[in-house]
Design an enzyme around this catalytic site. Structure first.
Site, PDB file in Angstrom:
ATOM      1  N   GLU A 104      41.017  26.162  26.541  1.00 23.64           N
ATOM      2  CA  GLU A 104      41.938  26.907  25.690  1.00 23.64           C
ATOM      3  C   GLU A 104      42.872  25.965  24.935  1.00 23.64           C
ATOM      4  O   GLU A 104      42.987  24.778  25.253  1.00 23.64           O
ATOM      5  CB  GLU A 104      42.770  27.887  26.522  1.00 23.64           C
ATOM      6  CG  GLU A 104      41.936  28.828  27.373  1.00 23.64           C
ATOM      7  CD  GLU A 104      42.749  29.981  27.956  1.00 23.64           C
ATOM      8  OE1 GLU A 104      43.855  30.249  27.449  1.00 23.64           O
ATOM      9  OE2 GLU A 104      42.272  30.598  28.930  1.00 23.64           O
ATOM     10  N   HIS A 124      33.453  34.958  23.057  1.00 23.43           N
ATOM     11  CA  HIS A 124      33.724  35.044  24.494  1.00 23.43           C
ATOM     12  C   HIS A 124      33.772  36.495  24.946  1.00 23.43           C
ATOM     13  O   HIS A 124      33.155  36.864  25.963  1.00 23.43           O
ATOM     14  CB  HIS A 124      35.049  34.348  24.812  1.00 23.43           C
ATOM     15  CG  HIS A 124      35.497  34.495  26.223  1.00 23.43           C
ATOM     16  ND1 HIS A 124      34.824  33.939  27.297  1.00 23.43           N
ATOM     17  CD2 HIS A 124      36.568  35.159  26.762  1.00 23.43           C
ATOM     18  CE1 HIS A 124      35.449  34.235  28.425  1.00 23.43           C
ATOM     19  NE2 HIS A 124      36.510  34.970  28.123  1.00 23.43           N
ATOM     20  N   ASP A 129      48.589  34.633  28.036  1.00 25.59           N
ATOM     21  CA  ASP A 129      47.241  34.147  27.753  1.00 25.59           C
ATOM     22  C   ASP A 129      46.462  35.248  27.042  1.00 25.59           C
ATOM     23  O   ASP A 129      46.260  36.339  27.592  1.00 25.59           O
ATOM     24  CB  ASP A 129      46.543  33.754  29.050  1.00 25.59           C
ATOM     25  CG  ASP A 129      45.317  32.891  28.800  1.00 25.59           C
ATOM     26  OD1 ASP A 129      45.087  32.518  27.636  1.00 25.59           O
ATOM     27  OD2 ASP A 129      44.594  32.586  29.760  1.00 25.59           O
ATOM     28  N   ARG A 132      36.411  33.745  39.628  1.00 27.23           N
ATOM     29  CA  ARG A 132      35.763  34.898  39.009  1.00 27.23           C
ATOM     30  C   ARG A 132      35.476  36.037  39.989  1.00 27.23           C
ATOM     31  O   ARG A 132      35.528  37.208  39.598  1.00 27.23           O
ATOM     32  CB  ARG A 132      34.457  34.454  38.342  1.00 27.23           C
ATOM     33  CG  ARG A 132      34.635  33.448  37.212  1.00 27.23           C
ATOM     34  CD  ARG A 132      35.494  33.996  36.100  1.00 27.23           C
ATOM     35  NE  ARG A 132      35.520  33.078  34.950  1.00 27.23           N
ATOM     36  CZ  ARG A 132      36.264  33.250  33.884  1.00 27.23           C
ATOM     37  NH1 ARG A 132      37.073  34.293  33.796  1.00 27.23           N
ATOM     38  NH2 ARG A 132      36.233  32.376  32.889  1.00 27.23           N
ATOM     39  N   LYS A 165      43.698  34.384  38.563  1.00 26.49           N
ATOM     40  CA  LYS A 165      44.152  33.465  37.522  1.00 26.49           C
ATOM     41  C   LYS A 165      45.426  32.713  37.892  1.00 26.49           C
ATOM     42  O   LYS A 165      45.666  31.617  37.383  1.00 26.49           O
ATOM     43  CB  LYS A 165      44.441  34.251  36.232  1.00 26.49           C
ATOM     44  CG  LYS A 165      43.237  34.909  35.608  1.00 26.49           C
ATOM     45  CD  LYS A 165      42.488  33.920  34.748  1.00 26.49           C
ATOM     46  CE  LYS A 165      41.486  34.617  33.859  1.00 26.49           C
ATOM     47  NZ  LYS A 165      40.784  33.681  32.974  1.00 26.49           N
ATOM     48  N   GLN A 174      38.783  37.712  40.605  1.00 27.98           N
ATOM     49  CA  GLN A 174      39.150  38.405  39.370  1.00 27.98           C
ATOM     50  C   GLN A 174      38.358  39.699  39.204  1.00 27.98           C
ATOM     51  O   GLN A 174      38.912  40.749  38.825  1.00 27.98           O
ATOM     52  CB  GLN A 174      38.909  37.484  38.168  1.00 27.98           C
ATOM     53  CG  GLN A 174      39.257  38.101  36.826  1.00 27.98           C
ATOM     54  CD  GLN A 174      38.907  37.181  35.664  1.00 27.98           C
ATOM     55  OE1 GLN A 174      38.455  36.056  35.863  1.00 27.98           O
ATOM     56  NE2 GLN A 174      39.110  37.654  34.451  1.00 27.98           N
ATOM     57  N   GLU A 227      30.274  31.873  31.157  1.00 26.43           N
ATOM     58  CA  GLU A 227      29.364  32.032  30.025  1.00 26.43           C
ATOM     59  C   GLU A 227      28.241  31.002  30.047  1.00 26.43           C
ATOM     60  O   GLU A 227      27.079  31.329  29.788  1.00 26.43           O
ATOM     61  CB  GLU A 227      30.136  31.882  28.721  1.00 26.43           C
ATOM     62  CG  GLU A 227      31.140  32.981  28.438  1.00 26.43           C
ATOM     63  CD  GLU A 227      31.906  32.671  27.160  1.00 26.43           C
ATOM     64  OE1 GLU A 227      31.424  33.016  26.069  1.00 26.43           O
ATOM     65  OE2 GLU A 227      32.998  32.065  27.265  1.00 26.43           O
ATOM     66  N   THR A 275      47.262  26.776  36.289  1.00 25.74           N
ATOM     67  CA  THR A 275      46.879  26.571  34.892  1.00 25.74           C
ATOM     68  C   THR A 275      47.323  25.164  34.520  1.00 25.74           C
ATOM     69  O   THR A 275      48.494  24.817  34.702  1.00 25.74           O
ATOM     70  CB  THR A 275      47.545  27.594  33.957  1.00 25.74           C
ATOM     71  OG1 THR A 275      47.139  28.918  34.327  1.00 25.74           O
ATOM     72  CG2 THR A 275      47.159  27.336  32.507  1.00 25.74           C
ATOM     73  N   GLU A 331      38.574  27.402  32.020  1.00 29.34           N
ATOM     74  CA  GLU A 331      38.571  28.025  30.702  1.00 29.34           C
ATOM     75  C   GLU A 331      39.186  27.041  29.704  1.00 29.34           C
ATOM     76  O   GLU A 331      40.330  26.603  29.888  1.00 29.34           O
ATOM     77  CB  GLU A 331      39.344  29.342  30.689  1.00 29.34           C
ATOM     78  CG  GLU A 331      38.639  30.457  31.440  1.00 29.34           C
ATOM     79  CD  GLU A 331      39.294  31.813  31.255  1.00 29.34           C
ATOM     80  OE1 GLU A 331      38.620  32.820  31.518  1.00 29.34           O
ATOM     81  OE2 GLU A 331      40.478  31.861  30.852  1.00 29.34           O
ATOM     82  N   ASP A 345      42.835  27.197  31.896  1.00 30.39           N
ATOM     83  CA  ASP A 345      43.274  28.342  32.699  1.00 30.39           C
ATOM     84  C   ASP A 345      42.240  28.569  33.808  1.00 30.39           C
ATOM     85  O   ASP A 345      41.308  29.354  33.652  1.00 30.39           O
ATOM     86  CB  ASP A 345      43.414  29.578  31.816  1.00 30.39           C
ATOM     87  CG  ASP A 345      44.146  30.714  32.522  1.00 30.39           C
ATOM     88  OD1 ASP A 345      45.046  30.418  33.327  1.00 30.39           O
ATOM     89  OD2 ASP A 345      43.815  31.885  32.270  1.00 30.39           O
TER      90      ASP A 345
END
Length: 409
Positions: free
Chosen positions: A198, A130, A123, A234, A250, A237, A355, A254, A196, A230
């Protein structure tokens, strides 16, 4: 062969005859839940590819008579083009109508599965918007981009075994959430569950170890693309990623879309990648057409909350592939190469809750009046995408969906 498709495809259909993505399905309503077959999506139906190819005596019939896409992936670009060309001919020549109709199944009557065996999962971190937003949040007062970011496509190596097909419920993960009272870490379910948005590229043809794959050879190895969510925890992480990269924040899940769109369906979507004032090293110098004009839409509980633009991605998939192999690492059939979070320049183009809510400080308003900093139990995230097609039309690239379940225990 007629220029017109004899099969009726309604306006606004997710998959018209310009897309024709590949997936794997079964028919549980017929008591065949364990019998998986390769299918091609067209309009609201699935074409049993092996069934039609077998009836017509196609040379590739054995390649597509499998419970996963793996043999087709390994067959290489010449076979990929041959299969796609023949399916298009079937749908445009009325002489094939009886065989095709006998092998068309309503999508409402099938169950979709993970379409290929995932070998490795990498990934990347390829959106400058971002990366800058994350930098502004967590490194205020200093340059938002790390000094290496414009020179090297950064990535982490994920866990292939936790890649699940669209529709799989995602249990809220548990782990160490950072320092609590007294400075010791707390343990429990993540309080910052995130998605996320992607795009993933699926490798068909592998490469030899110690033989890097140049940028120009991207299409010789990559079969097509799928959409990727994904999922991220947070708070887990943030506690674990220093000094190394993502791990348990993570690796719990996924999600990928059930349909793989072949590269040949994207002929009208390639465009120049965004320019840079930093000249990349020679092995990363990319042909100008390796950018992609993809428009993503993220929906939370059915309400659109973001429309990321893949065209703004700084590093192209061809550059990612070249960098992945430059040290001698080999590609394998079924490798999944994900773009990293797709985010654009505008607030409504951000590709994750981190975000969109600025780490929970600016709540996201949904259409029902509720607000979110991060995802709640029961929330459903859907990521879809479109791309330019022939004659000014846009083609659908499918969707990846998942619902958050409460933590176990």
């Amino acid at each position: 062969m007629s220029d017109e498709c004899w099969l009726t495809v309604p306006d606004g259909a997710e998959f018209g005859t310009d897309t024709l993505p590949y997936g794997v399905f079964s028919q549980p309503k017929r008591g065949e839940a364990g019998a998986r077959r390769i299918g091609v999506a067209v309009a609201d139906r699935v074409l049993d590819l092996a069934g039609a190819a077998g009836r017509l005596g196609e040379e590739f019939a054995a390649v597509v008579d499998a419970p996963v896409l793996d043999p087709l992936l390994a067959a290489g670009p010449r076979m990929w083009r041959s299969v796609r060309r023949r399916v298009i001919e079937w749908l445009h020549d009325p002489g094939y109508r009886p065989v095709v109709l006998a092998n068309l199944i309503s999508r409402a009557d099938v169950e979709l599965h993970r379409p290929f065996t995932v070998a490795d999962f990498v990934d990347f971190y390829s959106s400058e918007h971002h990366a800058r937003n994350v930098g502004r949040m967590f490194r205020p007062g200093v340059e938002s981009l790390p000094p290496n970011w414009r020179h090297v496509p950064l990535a982490y190596h994920g866990r292939a075994g936790t890649i699940v097909p669209s529709g799989t419920p995602i249990e809220r993960p548990r782990g160490q959430r950072g320092q609590g009272e007294g400075g010791s870490p707390s343990f429990g379910a993540t309080r910052k569950m995130d998605f996320e948005a992607e795009v993933g590229f699926v490798v068909g043809v592998g490469s030899q170890r110690e033989r890097p794959v140049p940028v120009a050879d991207f299409a010789e190895h990559v079969f097509g693309l799928c959409l990727v969510n994904d999922w991220s925890a947070r708070d887990i992480q943030a506690w674990e990623y220093r000094p190394l990269g993502p791990f348990l924040g993570k690796s719990f899940a996924t999600s990928i879309s059930p349909w793989v769109v072949p590269l040949d369906a994207l002929d009208h979507a390639w465009l120049p990648a965004p320019g840079s004032d930093v000249e990349p090293l020679p092995y990363l110098r990319s042909a100008p057409r390796w950018g992609l004009d993809l428009e993503l839409t993220v929906r939370l509980n059915g309400y659109p909350i973001s429309q990321p633009a893949y065209s703004t991605m700084y590093w192209t998939p061809a550059q990612q592939l070249a960098h992945l192999t430059i040290n001698g690492a080999a590609l394998r059939r079924g490798d999944l190469i994900a773009s990293g979070t797709v985010s654009g320049a505008e607030p409504n183009q951000r590709g994750c809750m981190l975000e969109l809510s600025w780490d929970g400080s600016d709540l996201v308003l949904l259409g029902d009046g509720s607000q979110r900093g991060y995802l709640n139990d029961g929330d459903e995230v859907s990521i879809s995408a479109t791309a330019p097609g022939p004659a000014g039309r846009r083609i659908g690239l499918g969707a990846v969906t998942g619902r958050v379940l409460p933590a176990r225990g």
